[in-house]
Write a protein that holds these residues in place. Structure first.
Motif, PDB file in Angstrom:
ATOM      1  N   ARG A   1       0.842  -1.199   0.000  1.00  0.00           N
ATOM      2  CA  ARG A   1       0.000   0.000   0.000  1.00  0.00           C
ATOM      3  C   ARG A   1       0.869   1.238   0.000  1.00  0.00           C
ATOM      4  O   ARG A   1       1.957   1.240   0.577  1.00  0.00           O
ATOM      5  CB  ARG A   1      -0.899   0.057   1.246  1.00  0.00           C
ATOM      6  N   TYR A   2       0.336   2.302  -0.603  1.00  0.00           N
ATOM      7  CA  TYR A   2       1.030   3.585  -0.634  1.00  0.00           C
ATOM      8  C   TYR A   2       0.051   4.665  -0.193  1.00  0.00           C
ATOM      9  O   TYR A   2      -1.000   4.849  -0.822  1.00  0.00           O
ATOM     10  CB  TYR A   2       1.554   3.864  -2.048  1.00  0.00           C
ATOM     11  N   LEU A   3       0.379   5.360   0.902  1.00  0.00           N
ATOM     12  CA  LEU A   3      -0.479   6.424   1.418  1.00  0.00           C
ATOM     13  C   LEU A   3       0.199   7.772   1.246  1.00  0.00           C
ATOM     14  O   LEU A   3       1.406   7.897   1.481  1.00  0.00           O
ATOM     15  CB  LEU A   3      -0.809   6.205   2.892  1.00  0.00           C
ATOM     16  N   VAL A   4      -0.582   8.771   0.847  1.00  0.00           N
ATOM     17  CA  VAL A   4      -0.056  10.109   0.609  1.00  0.00           C
ATOM     18  C   VAL A   4      -0.730  11.108   1.545  1.00  0.00           C
ATOM     19  O   VAL A   4      -1.966  11.157   1.620  1.00  0.00           O
ATOM     20  CB  VAL A   4      -0.310  10.538  -0.852  1.00  0.00           C
ATOM     21  N   VAL A   5       0.102  11.874   2.264  1.00  0.00           N
ATOM     22  CA  VAL A   5      -0.428  12.991   3.039  1.00  0.00           C
ATOM     23  C   VAL A   5      -0.772  14.081   2.029  1.00  0.00           C
ATOM     24  O   VAL A   5       0.103  14.699   1.428  1.00  0.00           O
ATOM     25  CB  VAL A   5       0.595  13.498   4.066  1.00  0.00           C
TER      26      VAL A   5
ATOM     27  N   TRP B   1      -3.220   2.724  -3.761  1.00  0.00           N
ATOM     28  CA  TRP B   1      -2.948   4.009  -3.116  1.00  0.00           C
ATOM     29  C   TRP B   1      -4.120   4.499  -2.284  1.00  0.00           C
ATOM     30  O   TRP B   1      -5.260   4.114  -2.483  1.00  0.00           O
ATOM     31  CB  TRP B   1      -2.607   5.069  -4.172  1.00  0.00           C
ATOM     32  N   THR B   2      -3.811   5.403  -1.352  1.00  0.00           N
ATOM     33  CA  THR B   2      -4.825   6.168  -0.620  1.00  0.00           C
ATOM     34  C   THR B   2      -4.274   7.569  -0.409  1.00  0.00           C
ATOM     35  O   THR B   2      -3.138   7.730   0.036  1.00  0.00           O
ATOM     36  CB  THR B   2      -5.151   5.529   0.743  1.00  0.00           C
ATOM     37  N   PHE B   3      -5.055   8.575  -0.745  1.00  0.00           N
ATOM     38  CA  PHE B   3      -4.655   9.978  -0.628  1.00  0.00           C
ATOM     39  C   PHE B   3      -5.513  10.591   0.474  1.00  0.00           C
ATOM     40  O   PHE B   3      -6.743  10.563   0.385  1.00  0.00           O
ATOM     41  CB  PHE B   3      -4.906  10.657  -1.981  1.00  0.00           C
TER      42      PHE B   3
END
Length: 203
Positions: free
Chosen positions: A91-95, A141-143
């Motif tokens: 998983r890739y999370l973006v602030v 992803w999750t933004f």
């Protein structure tokens, strides 16, 4: 879980690092100046450069989750997305930023007349980052967009989640503390609810 966080010495990044440490995750805390990262249980301060795609991919490889908490104008969305894909993270999370949130159907906050001019370029870069993620067919992803005011303050654990619309409290104020934002991000890591989506957090 094994979590790597780029931008761990920043205001949001340091609170996220603290929250993940509190929950017992093994955190690789990445910054250009790792000596600025607070000593915390389960946290390994690590030197890294978000503009070095290959180097970042090496640091993210083998991690369950990668998180980027960096200014959009001080990084390159394509390199960050590329590093996450090269590292094959689960998983890739973006602030994210608030500028891409809607204040009315089809109207982004960044396009409104009273949006502060000094934050406009950063907000537009964040919106472009989200567009790139939405076009990607591979990455999980999750933004996560904060509310309009992203500020220092207490960790209350009391906040609301939304999707693409700006949240505001009963007085019309749109805000969230770094500490409470960090709770929402850590919750999303532990209990995935927004895969390949953007969501927002505010009071």
């Amino acid at each position: 879980m094994k979590i790597a966080l780029a931008g761990a010495s920043g205001r949001a990044g340091s609170e996220i690092t603290k929250e993940l440490s509190r929950r017992g995750h093994a955190v690789t805390a990445i910054a250009r100046n790792p000596e600025k990262i607070a000593a915390l249980p389960n946290v390994t301060p690590t030197k890294g450069d978000v503009l070095d795609q290959a180097g970042l991919a090496k640091l993210w490889a083998g991690q369950d989750v990668a998180v980027s908490s960096v200014h959009f104008l001080a990084s390159d969305a394509r390199k960050l997305i590329g590093a996450a894909k090269d590292a094959k993270v689960g998983r890739y999370l973006v602030v994210g930023g608030a500028g891409s949130l809607e204040v009315a159907p089809g109207v982004k906050l960044v396009t409104t007349p009273n949006f502060p001019a000094q934050y406009k370029a950063e907000a537009e870069a964040g919106s472009a980052f989200l567009d790139l993620l939405r076009q990607d067919k591979e990455l999980n992803w999750t933004f996560i967009s904060p509310s309009a005011l992203f500020v220092e303050g207490e960790r209350t654990g009391k906040f609301r989640l939304g999707t693409d619309q700006l949240l505001a409290d009963a007085n019309g104020k749109s805000w969230i503390t770094f500490a409470d934002y960090a709770i929402a991000l850590a919750d999303e890591i532990e209990r995935p609810a927004h895969l390949r989506q953007r969501f927002t957090v505010g009071y």
